[in-house]
Design an enzyme around this catalytic site. Sequence first.
Site, PDB file in Angstrom:
ATOM      1  CB  CYS A 251      -0.938  -0.003   1.199  1.00 40.45           C
ATOM      2  SG  CYS A 251      -2.039   1.442   1.261  1.00 40.45           S
TER       3      CYS A 251
ATOM      4  CB  CYS B 166      -0.717   2.438   3.944  1.00 47.43           C
ATOM      5  SG  CYS B 166      -2.333   1.867   3.396  1.00 47.43           S
ATOM      6  CG  ASP B 167       3.119   1.272   4.577  1.00 45.28           C
ATOM      7  OD1 ASP B 167       2.652   1.757   5.621  1.00 45.28           O
ATOM      8  OD2 ASP B 167       2.937   0.097   4.238  1.00 45.28           O
TER       9      ASP B 167
END
Length: 310
Positions: free
Chosen positions: A134, A137-138
Amino acid sequence: MEKIRCLIIGGGPAGYTAAVYASRSSLAPVLYEGMEPGGQLTTTTVVENYPGFKDGVDANELMNQMRAQAQRFGADIRRGTVTKADLSQRPFQITVDGEHEIEAETLIIATGATAKYLGLPSETRFRGAGVSACATCDGFFYRRKDVAVVGGGDSACEEATYLAGLCNKVYMIVRRDVFRASKAMQERVFATPNIEILWNCNTQEVLGDDTGVTGVRLVRKNGEVFDIKVDGFFLGIGHHPNAELFATWVQTDENGYIVTEGKTTKTNVEGVFAAGDVQDPKYRQAITAAASGCRAALDAERFLLEKKNQ
């Protein structure tokens, strides 16, 4: 045979949020967490884009807090996996762990979607320590660093162009000599100067040490083996919605995601609702999953009230 007014299947942000709202609406919800309590979010470390935590929050702690909040309002949260479902008529017939029989008046499916991985032992070793599925997300953790994205479809191109806005350089590892992505996505990649495409390459091994990922070992179609230095390795080969158990009755799209009605969480089966990544191929974020869990619980409450007043 246990009788339940509102059964929730799935222990991620969507399931736990649905349990919070269903509990506060006096639906006496029962939630089965499945094989991965906390959901896919627990495969990462710190979550920095969930509202309310200015310094970020540990992913497992966030899920533990959601779980505890649902329990505080009376949700019955259980360990167990739904192994059989018959949604041909209400009340729905559900079997847990192959033996416990349940009749559910309403059902909220929040079983999520599983990111596809290559299956390399080194990939598993560094999951959460440089390996991610992701970018949204990261990606923030890799600002001004070099990263690699594996895949040649729309998902990979989207991940790569997003990371290109944060990172110094993005390598795209593509096993063929062409993209599978749409023309528009391909053009975005080609127009991004800090993306380098490595055609005809397969990932042989993710390299790293105690600090995390340090590189990737690749093999070209002609047999040449070479390494690239990167700090992050992102999977862009898609997700698999966990909806097979219900697909006999619930409508799914061409990729297996459950289809919901308009802006609601209603499925084509009356009394069955879907929330989170199992019905969301586009956003796949904790905050959007939680929001759809809220909607599912409210939809279930209204459904039961309408049935009661008929």
